[in-house]
Design an enzyme around this catalytic site. Structure first.
Site, mmCIF file in Angstrom:
data_model
loop_
_atom_site.group_PDB
_atom_site.id
_atom_site.type_symbol
_atom_site.label_atom_id
_atom_site.label_comp_id
_atom_site.label_asym_id
_atom_site.label_seq_id
_atom_site.Cartn_x
_atom_site.Cartn_y
_atom_site.Cartn_z
ATOM 1 N N LYS A 3 18.983 60.748 55.913
ATOM 2 C CA LYS A 3 20.074 60.608 54.934
ATOM 3 C C LYS A 3 21.073 61.768 55.108
ATOM 4 C CE LYS A 3 20.580 57.986 52.039
ATOM 5 N NZ LYS A 3 21.253 56.638 52.033
ATOM 6 N N TYR A 48 12.830 60.911 56.053
ATOM 7 C CA TYR A 48 13.782 60.173 55.199
ATOM 8 C C TYR A 48 14.982 61.042 54.850
ATOM 9 C CZ TYR A 48 15.909 58.540 50.849
ATOM 10 O OH TYR A 48 16.814 58.180 49.879
ATOM 11 N N PHE A 56 24.785 51.086 50.324
ATOM 12 C CA PHE A 56 23.431 51.395 49.839
ATOM 13 C C PHE A 56 22.376 51.230 50.936
ATOM 14 C CE2 PHE A 56 25.505 49.723 45.965
ATOM 15 C CZ PHE A 56 25.170 50.675 45.028
ATOM 16 N N ARG A 76 1.009 64.390 49.772
ATOM 17 C CA ARG A 76 1.954 63.937 50.805
ATOM 18 C C ARG A 76 2.268 65.138 51.711
ATOM 19 N NH1 ARG A 76 7.543 61.929 48.260
ATOM 20 N NH2 ARG A 76 6.572 59.893 48.170
ATOM 21 N N THR A 97 21.229 60.860 48.553
ATOM 22 C CA THR A 97 20.130 61.348 47.720
ATOM 23 C C THR A 97 20.180 62.863 47.534
ATOM 24 O OG1 THR A 97 17.716 61.615 47.721
ATOM 25 C CG2 THR A 97 18.736 61.376 49.850
ATOM 26 N N ASP A 98 19.545 63.332 46.452
ATOM 27 C CA ASP A 98 19.412 64.784 46.249
ATOM 28 C C ASP A 98 18.425 65.392 47.241
ATOM 29 O OD1 ASP A 98 17.041 63.734 45.194
ATOM 30 O OD2 ASP A 98 17.237 64.691 43.228
ATOM 31 N N GLU A 99 17.634 64.537 47.912
ATOM 32 C CA GLU A 99 16.591 65.061 48.806
ATOM 33 C C GLU A 99 17.175 65.767 50.028
ATOM 34 O OE1 GLU A 99 13.128 62.581 49.295
ATOM 35 O OE2 GLU A 99 13.552 61.497 47.438
ATOM 36 N N ALA A 105 16.015 63.789 56.133
ATOM 37 C CA ALA A 105 16.779 64.237 57.311
ATOM 38 C C ALA A 105 17.707 63.126 57.785
ATOM 39 C CB ALA A 105 15.824 64.644 58.430
ATOM 40 N N LEU A 151 6.794 55.631 42.576
ATOM 41 C CA LEU A 151 5.847 56.102 41.557
ATOM 42 C C LEU A 151 5.838 55.267 40.270
ATOM 43 C CD1 LEU A 151 3.765 58.318 40.743
ATOM 44 C CD2 LEU A 151 5.664 59.489 39.624
ATOM 45 N N ASN A 197 16.102 60.727 41.457
ATOM 46 C CA ASN A 197 15.202 59.560 41.479
ATOM 47 C C ASN A 197 15.623 58.525 40.444
ATOM 48 O OD1 ASN A 197 13.639 61.707 42.811
ATOM 49 N ND2 ASN A 197 11.977 60.222 42.756
ATOM 50 N N ASN A 198 15.943 57.335 40.915
ATOM 51 C CA ASN A 198 16.292 56.230 40.007
ATOM 52 C C ASN A 198 15.024 55.536 39.519
ATOM 53 O OD1 ASN A 198 19.462 54.787 40.868
ATOM 54 N ND2 ASN A 198 18.810 56.855 41.332
HETATM 55 P P1 NAD Z 1 15.697 49.909 48.653
HETATM 56 O O1 NAD Z 1 14.743 50.307 49.723
HETATM 57 O O2 NAD Z 1 15.166 49.301 47.393
HETATM 58 O O3 NAD Z 1 16.764 48.852 49.227
HETATM 59 C C1 NAD Z 1 17.368 49.017 50.480
HETATM 60 C C2 NAD Z 1 18.096 47.723 50.807
HETATM 61 O O4 NAD Z 1 18.746 47.892 52.088
HETATM 62 C C3 NAD Z 1 17.155 46.523 50.951
HETATM 63 O O5 NAD Z 1 17.702 45.403 50.313
HETATM 64 C C4 NAD Z 1 17.087 46.299 52.464
HETATM 65 O O6 NAD Z 1 16.841 44.950 52.821
HETATM 66 C C5 NAD Z 1 18.474 46.757 52.902
HETATM 67 N N1 NAD Z 1 18.502 47.198 54.304
HETATM 68 C C6 NAD Z 1 17.634 48.027 54.929
HETATM 69 N N2 NAD Z 1 17.993 48.167 56.215
HETATM 70 C C7 NAD Z 1 19.136 47.445 56.401
HETATM 71 C C8 NAD Z 1 20.000 47.215 57.507
HETATM 72 N N3 NAD Z 1 19.736 47.763 58.708
HETATM 73 N N4 NAD Z 1 21.069 46.430 57.339
HETATM 74 C C9 NAD Z 1 21.329 45.847 56.134
HETATM 75 N N5 NAD Z 1 20.536 46.010 55.047
HETATM 76 C C10 NAD Z 1 19.459 46.811 55.184
HETATM 77 O O7 NAD Z 1 16.560 51.197 48.355
HETATM 78 P P2 NAD Z 1 17.178 51.705 46.983
HETATM 79 O O8 NAD Z 1 16.142 52.439 46.234
HETATM 80 O O9 NAD Z 1 17.884 50.584 46.338
HETATM 81 O O10 NAD Z 1 18.223 52.784 47.515
HETATM 82 C C11 NAD Z 1 19.568 52.417 47.794
HETATM 83 C C12 NAD Z 1 20.286 53.632 48.341
HETATM 84 O O11 NAD Z 1 20.222 54.694 47.394
HETATM 85 C C13 NAD Z 1 19.672 54.191 49.632
HETATM 86 O O12 NAD Z 1 20.720 54.582 50.488
HETATM 87 C C14 NAD Z 1 18.861 55.384 49.180
HETATM 88 O O13 NAD Z 1 18.765 56.360 50.187
HETATM 89 C C15 NAD Z 1 19.690 55.861 48.001
HETATM 90 N N6 NAD Z 1 18.919 56.568 46.966
HETATM 91 C C16 NAD Z 1 17.879 55.958 46.327
HETATM 92 C C17 NAD Z 1 17.178 56.641 45.325
HETATM 93 C C18 NAD Z 1 16.062 56.002 44.550
HETATM 94 O O14 NAD Z 1 15.508 56.652 43.650
HETATM 95 N N7 NAD Z 1 15.702 54.752 44.792
HETATM 96 C C19 NAD Z 1 17.522 57.959 45.019
HETATM 97 C C20 NAD Z 1 18.565 58.561 45.710
HETATM 98 C C21 NAD Z 1 19.272 57.851 46.662
HETATM 99 P P1 TYD Z 2 8.564 58.404 44.934
HETATM 100 O O1 TYD Z 2 8.699 57.412 43.834
HETATM 101 O O2 TYD Z 2 7.983 57.952 46.234
HETATM 102 O O3 TYD Z 2 10.006 59.061 45.141
HETATM 103 P P2 TYD Z 2 10.442 60.380 46.022
HETATM 104 O O4 TYD Z 2 9.383 60.692 46.999
HETATM 105 O O5 TYD Z 2 11.694 59.887 46.677
HETATM 106 O O6 TYD Z 2 10.674 61.475 45.018
HETATM 107 O O7 TYD Z 2 7.680 59.590 44.402
HETATM 108 C C1 TYD Z 2 8.033 60.319 43.234
HETATM 109 C C2 TYD Z 2 7.041 61.436 43.098
HETATM 110 O O8 TYD Z 2 5.756 60.868 42.801
HETATM 111 C C3 TYD Z 2 6.875 62.245 44.376
HETATM 112 O O9 TYD Z 2 6.697 63.614 44.023
HETATM 113 C C4 TYD Z 2 5.607 61.701 44.985
HETATM 114 C C5 TYD Z 2 4.780 61.274 43.778
HETATM 115 N N1 TYD Z 2 3.873 60.131 44.007
HETATM 116 C C6 TYD Z 2 2.538 60.232 43.614
HETATM 117 O O10 TYD Z 2 2.083 61.269 43.101
HETATM 118 N N2 TYD Z 2 1.726 59.145 43.826
HETATM 119 C C7 TYD Z 2 2.159 57.997 44.396
HETATM 120 O O11 TYD Z 2 1.343 57.057 44.601
HETATM 121 C C8 TYD Z 2 3.539 57.902 44.775
HETATM 122 C C9 TYD Z 2 4.082 56.645 45.412
HETATM 123 C C10 TYD Z 2 4.360 58.999 44.546
#
Ligand code: NAD
Ligand code: TYD
Length: 391
Positions: free
Chosen positions: A197, A193, A114, A325, A167-169, A195, A233, A222-223
């Site tokens: 991933k 980001y 992760f 953005r 990610t789907d991004e 790119a 968001l 998006n989780n």
């Molecule tokens: P997050 O930013 O909440 O957590 C990332 C974790 O990685 C943190 O605990 C951080 O301390 C640790 N970390 C960062 N750099 C590190 C390093 N060099 N060595 C060891 N640990 C390190 O992220 P998240 O939202 O939990 O996402 C987890 C994974 O899921 C990521 O790979 C992200 O790209 C992917 N993902 C997230 C979402 C989402 O909606 N959050 C969606 C799609 C994919």
């Molecule tokens: P975000 O939660 O940052 O996830 P991601 O960029 O990975 O999709 O943002 C979700 C959506 O919400 C994205 O289209 C950007 C938008 N957004 C806002 O409109 N305002 C905000 O303050 C933030 C953080 C995101």
């Protein structure tokens, strides 16, 4: 929780580490195979949910390697304080020698990766850390894994798995009438980001095809859910609403995302780890496409019900349109049928049920939010929202 490495690397080879390794070897002898998984980034949002869910359903120990960046938070794992099945190691995936030492000591049967820099806005303001962790860090982790895995006995080598969470991004952006992303959609990442991933996904793919490393990759949408850092968001809107602050909508708020409840994502990862075909990628989505403005309206309406404003009126009045953005992707949508067809996974939550649980969690865990908002959080808010007024 057993905690190692606080002074910069302690667990790797420490007495505690050796004792744990011996304990695991005994279990190996008893069960006849390796019985531990390594999770990277298990103190972050999805990683900590995964560790909690894993240990709620299995006794197999988790070795959790996390650098504890601003996004990593051990409070997420507070309920595992006295749980010996969780071994926390404070360390960096970029430190290849240390990671190899850790793998050789603990002998995990699988790695769930992760660890990443995960916030698009941060990648726009400072892409360097994204290249470092997401690309170089994944490369470094793959190299350490390859060295460890190559030396395993044949049966353990065959059973080993490296699951890469992505990610789907990576697929870029969709028009309003385009079909959702499938596993064969061409990569077209648009932010530093995505790119970074995408590069990590390619590296993982290449390690399977070149070296035969048993990999699987998941690309999810998006989780949302508990322990979500309030720079994203949904948690940002919940926190700002209650604090009487503006609810910032980038651009026109009509960007569309698919929303996946985090425990559904964790279940999908467990399923792919268990039965995913090697070298394959699986899309994970919630079948919940929504425009950002609709998400924010939903949150405001729920908060109006559950925590009405003391002064009266609706939280919707705090909505503020701000500058968009740069390079903002317009729409993401996930076709998750492969995962359902091959492995029988489908999300258990709808957006309505998942968001109700999420709002409830944030209302009852205000201390967690206050804690993560202390420290450097305020600097981030000042930097990201400075100069965005008046879109
Ligand atoms: P997050 O930013 O909440 O957590 C990332 C974790 O990685 C943190 O605990 C951080 O301390 C640790 N970390 C960062 N750099 C590190 C390093 N060099 N060595 C060891 N640990 C390190 O992220 P998240 O939202 O939990 O996402 C987890 C994974 O899921 C990521 O790979 C992200 O790209 C992917 N993902 C997230 C979402 C989402 O909606 N959050 C969606 C799609 C994919
Ligand atoms: P975000 O939660 O940052 O996830 P991601 O960029 O990975 O999709 O943002 C979700 C959506 O919400 C994205 O289209 C950007 C938008 N957004 C806002 O409109 N305002 C905000 O303050 C933030 C953080 C995101």
């Amino acid at each position: 929780m057993v905690r190692c490495g606080e002074s910069g690397g302690g667990c790797f080879g420490s007495r505690m580490g050796m004792r744990l390794a011996r304990m695991c070897h005994l279990l190996v002898l008893e069960k006849g195979g390796l019985i531990m998984i390594l999770v990277t980034g298990g103190a972050g949002f999805i990683g900590s949910n995964f560790v909690l869910d894993w240990l709620a359903q299995s006794d197999e120990p988790v070795l959790n390697l996390d650098k504890l960046t601003y996004a990593g938070n051990l409070n997420n794992l507070a309920t595992l304080k006295d749980d010996a099945r969780h071994i926390f190691v404070h360390g960096d995936i970029c430190d290849q020698a240390k990671v190899l030492e850790l793998l050789q000591l603990h002998k995990p049967r699988a790695i769930v990766h992760f660890a990443a820099e995960s916030h698009v806005d941060r990648s726009i303001l400072g892409p360097g850390e994204f290249i470092n962790t997401n690309i170089n860090g994944t490369f470094s982790l793959l190299e350490a894994t390859r060295a460890y895995w190559s030396a395993l006995p044949e049966a353990e080598k065959t059973a080993f798995r490296f699951l890469h969470v992505s990610t789907d991004e990576v697929y870029g952006t969709l028009g309003p009438d385009d079909a959702p992303f499938s596993e064969t959609t061409a990569f077209a990442p648009n932010s530093p980001y995505s790119a970074s991933k995408a590069a990590s996904d390619h590296l993982v793919r290449s390690y399977h095809h070149t070296y035969g490393l048993p990999t699987v990759t998941t690309n999810c949408s998006n989780n949302y859910g508990p322990y979500h850092f309030p720079e994203k968001l949904i948690p940002l809107i919940i926190a700002n609403a209650q604090a009487g602050k503006p609810l910032p909508i980038y651009g026109d708020g009509q960007q569309v995302r698919d929303w996946l409840y985090v425990s559904d994502h964790c279940a999908a990862i467990r399923r792919v780890l268990e039965a995913g075909r090697l070298g394959e990628t699986y899309n994970v989505g919630g079948w919940n496409e929504m425009a950002n403005l609709e998400v924010v309206h939903t949150l405001c309406d729920m908060l109006d019900q559950q925590k009405p404003k003391a002064a009266g009126g609706s939280y919707r009045e705090q909505i503020t349109y701000v500058k968009d953005r740069p390079g903002h992707d317009r729409r993401y949508a996930i076709d998750a049928r492969k995962l359902e067809r091959e492995l029988g996974w489908k999300p258990a939550e709808t957006f309505q049920t998942g968001i109700a649980k999420t709002v409830q969690w944030y209302l009852t865990n205000q201390a967690w939010v206050a804690d993560v908002q202390s420290g450097t959080y305020a600097n981030w808010v000042a930097t990201n929202y400075f100069n965005r007024e008046g879109a």
